[in-house]
Design an enzyme around this catalytic site. Structure first.
Site, PDB file in Angstrom:
ATOM      1  N   TYR A  22      35.568  49.728  31.213  1.00 21.21           N
ATOM      2  CA  TYR A  22      36.059  48.383  31.553  1.00 21.21           C
ATOM      3  C   TYR A  22      37.552  48.175  31.278  1.00 21.21           C
ATOM      4  O   TYR A  22      38.080  47.096  31.536  1.00 21.21           O
ATOM      5  CB  TYR A  22      35.239  47.333  30.786  1.00 21.21           C
ATOM      6  CG  TYR A  22      33.762  47.392  31.126  1.00 21.21           C
ATOM      7  CD1 TYR A  22      33.325  47.102  32.410  1.00 21.21           C
ATOM      8  CD2 TYR A  22      32.810  47.759  30.166  1.00 21.21           C
ATOM      9  CE1 TYR A  22      31.975  47.175  32.743  1.00 21.21           C
ATOM     10  CE2 TYR A  22      31.461  47.822  30.481  1.00 21.21           C
ATOM     11  CZ  TYR A  22      31.052  47.528  31.775  1.00 21.21           C
ATOM     12  OH  TYR A  22      29.719  47.596  32.100  1.00 21.21           O
ATOM     13  N   HIS A 100      33.071  42.758  39.964  1.00 21.66           N
ATOM     14  CA  HIS A 100      32.739  43.688  38.871  1.00 21.66           C
ATOM     15  C   HIS A 100      33.949  44.567  38.605  1.00 21.66           C
ATOM     16  O   HIS A 100      34.530  45.122  39.553  1.00 21.66           O
ATOM     17  CB  HIS A 100      31.546  44.569  39.238  1.00 21.66           C
ATOM     18  CG  HIS A 100      30.327  43.774  39.535  1.00 21.66           C
ATOM     19  ND1 HIS A 100      29.594  43.152  38.556  1.00 21.66           N
ATOM     20  CD2 HIS A 100      29.738  43.456  40.714  1.00 21.66           C
ATOM     21  CE1 HIS A 100      28.603  42.483  39.119  1.00 21.66           C
ATOM     22  NE2 HIS A 100      28.665  42.646  40.419  1.00 21.66           N
TER      23      HIS A 100
HETATM   24  C1  DQA Z   1      29.991  44.534  35.146  1.00 21.66           C
HETATM   25  C2  DQA Z   1      28.960  45.578  35.596  1.00 21.66           C
HETATM   26  C3  DQA Z   1      27.588  45.269  35.049  1.00 21.66           C
HETATM   27  O1  DQA Z   1      26.664  46.261  35.466  1.00 21.66           O
HETATM   28  C4  DQA Z   1      27.616  45.247  33.532  1.00 21.66           C
HETATM   29  O2  DQA Z   1      26.352  44.883  33.028  1.00 21.66           O
HETATM   30  C5  DQA Z   1      28.678  44.370  32.999  1.00 21.66           C
HETATM   31  C6  DQA Z   1      29.982  44.357  33.636  1.00 21.66           C
HETATM   32  C7  DQA Z   1      31.422  44.919  35.563  1.00 21.66           C
HETATM   33  O3  DQA Z   1      32.285  44.052  35.503  1.00 21.66           O
HETATM   34  O4  DQA Z   1      31.670  46.077  35.913  1.00 21.66           O
HETATM   35  O5  DQA Z   1      28.502  43.707  31.975  1.00 21.66           O
HETATM   36  O6  DQA Z   1      29.678  43.303  35.772  1.00 21.66           O
END
Ligand code: DQA
Length: 140
Positions: A22, A100
């Site tokens: 992330y 995402h």
């Molecule tokens: C997310 C992707 C999701 O699968 C995960 O549970 C997240 C973050 C992303 O920003 O890549 O919490 O939404």
């Protein structure tokens, strides 16, 4: 124009949470950049780890006292599990963009299915912190 960014569970830990997936930039820094980039747009932010609070926030943005013109939504793990959150998105009369940070299609199978995609106006996935900017541009 007022845009509401909504982040779901665990995204309060952005910057320290699994940085290899992330990134290391905290949400505060992303928001600062967004407000500089879109100087004429009011950008509000809400984060919760609780499904019902996210639903309330979406209702409020569409039907409450201070309404938003659009929502950029990163529902985190609820993306893959929450019928109730998808129902909330379907229930509102303003565009909602699904975002995402990670490329969910390239990750574990459980993340390949989004209950939100069908009720959102579109999806931006996999460009790290830039997905919020791209999501906003999509509804300007
Ligand atoms: C997310 C992707 C999701 O699968 C995960 O549970 C997240 C973050 C992303 O920003 O890549 O919490 O939404």
């Amino acid at each position: 124009m007022r845009i509401l960014i909504v982040n779901g569970p665990n995204l309060n830990l952005l910057g320290v949470r699994e940085p290899g997936i992330y990134g290391t930039e905290p949400m505060e820094s992303i928001l600062e950049r967004l407000r500089r980039t879109f100087a004429g747009v009011e950008i509000d932010y809400y984060q919760s780890n609780h499904e019902g609070d996210l639903i309330d926030c979406i209702h409020e943005a569409a039907y409450g006292a201070v309404r938003a013109d659009a929502i950029v939504l990163n529902a985190g793990g609820y993306t893959h599990t929450s019928v109730a959150l998808a129902d909330a998105v379907a229930a509102v009369n303003i565009p909602v963009v699904e975002v995402h940070l990670s490329n969910v299609a390239a990750r574990e199978e459980v993340r390949h299915r989004s209950l939100l995609s069908a009720v959102c106006v579109g999806t931006v996935t996999g460009f790290g912190g830039r997905v919020y900017e791209l999501g906003i541009r999509a509804v300007l």
